[in-house]
Design a protein around this motif. Structure first.
Motif, PDB file in Angstrom:
ATOM      1  N   PHE A   1      -2.395   4.186   3.010  1.00 28.79           N
ATOM      2  CA  PHE A   1      -3.566   3.321   2.861  1.00 28.79           C
ATOM      3  C   PHE A   1      -4.107   3.307   1.434  1.00 28.79           C
ATOM      4  O   PHE A   1      -5.305   3.185   1.220  1.00 28.79           O
ATOM      5  CB  PHE A   1      -4.653   3.710   3.864  1.00 28.79           C
ATOM      6  N   THR A   2      -3.207   3.431   0.465  1.00 25.11           N
ATOM      7  CA  THR A   2      -3.609   3.452  -0.938  1.00 25.11           C
ATOM      8  C   THR A   2      -2.681   2.551  -1.735  1.00 25.11           C
ATOM      9  O   THR A   2      -1.493   2.833  -1.852  1.00 25.11           O
ATOM     10  CB  THR A   2      -3.559   4.889  -1.496  1.00 25.11           C
ATOM     11  N   ASP A   3      -3.245   1.473  -2.275  1.00 26.78           N
ATOM     12  CA  ASP A   3      -2.450   0.582  -3.112  1.00 26.78           C
ATOM     13  C   ASP A   3      -2.455   1.101  -4.549  1.00 26.78           C
ATOM     14  O   ASP A   3      -3.214   2.020  -4.881  1.00 26.78           O
ATOM     15  CB  ASP A   3      -2.946  -0.872  -2.990  1.00 26.78           C
TER      16      ASP A   3
ATOM     17  N   SER B   1      -6.143  -0.940   2.378  1.00 29.94           N
ATOM     18  CA  SER B   1      -6.475   0.049   1.363  1.00 29.94           C
ATOM     19  C   SER B   1      -7.921  -0.129   0.898  1.00 29.94           C
ATOM     20  O   SER B   1      -8.671   0.843   0.769  1.00 29.94           O
ATOM     21  CB  SER B   1      -5.512  -0.088   0.178  1.00 29.94           C
TER      22      SER B   1
ATOM     23  N   GLY C   1       0.840  -1.200   0.000  1.00 32.80           N
ATOM     24  CA  GLY C   1       0.000   0.000   0.000  1.00 32.80           C
ATOM     25  C   GLY C   1       0.867   1.238   0.000  1.00 32.80           C
ATOM     26  O   GLY C   1       1.594   1.514  -0.949  1.00 32.80           O
TER      27      GLY C   1
END
Length: 133
Positions: free
Chosen positions: A73-75, A97, A65
């Motif tokens: 928290f973003t893949d 994510s 991520g």
């Protein structure tokens, strides 16, 4: 200076070298030019204003991520699909994510959410020992 420019300045200045005796790898995605390109796009798109945000802090970034994309928290998949940021950072998904973007969607989607909130980690660098965060 906008919130986004301040964030990019902060993230691009991060540097941590641990002693080899700890057998721990530091995940600093901001050293990767592709990550910095994506991060700059993300912060320009969602944080190009001086507004104050409510900060939400989580644990250190996961290796699929934020430890990979530079966006907490973003893949890479949701960076493309939900945030509209094209990238060549792979197609790995991360469970945290997926959860966070369900919450973001429930609160109006990325544009509305990031207008009011900023998600980061207590330490934006990740740590891996062996193959475990």
């Amino acid at each position: 200076m906008t919130f986004g420019k301040k964030a990019i300045s902060f993230f691009s200045s991060l540097d941590l070298n641990l002693p080899p005796s700890l057998h721990t790898e530091v995940l600093n995605p901001y050293r990767n030019p592709d990550v910095m390109h994506c991060a700059k796009q993300f912060f320009a798109k969602y944080f190009s204003d001086p507004r104050k945000r409510i900060f939400i802090f989580g644990i250190n970034p996961g290796r699929f991520g934020g430890g990979l994309t530079g966006i907490s928290f973003t893949d890479p998949v949701l960076l493309r699909e939900k945030c509209g940021i094209k990238n060549s950072l792979g197609n790995k998904k991360e469970l945290s994510s997926e959860f966070i973007y369900k919450v973001i969607d429930a609160l109006g989607g990325p544009k509305t959410f990031y207008r009011h909130f900023f998600i980061s980690a207590i330490c934006p660098l990740g740590f891996v020992k062996g193959s475990t965060n």
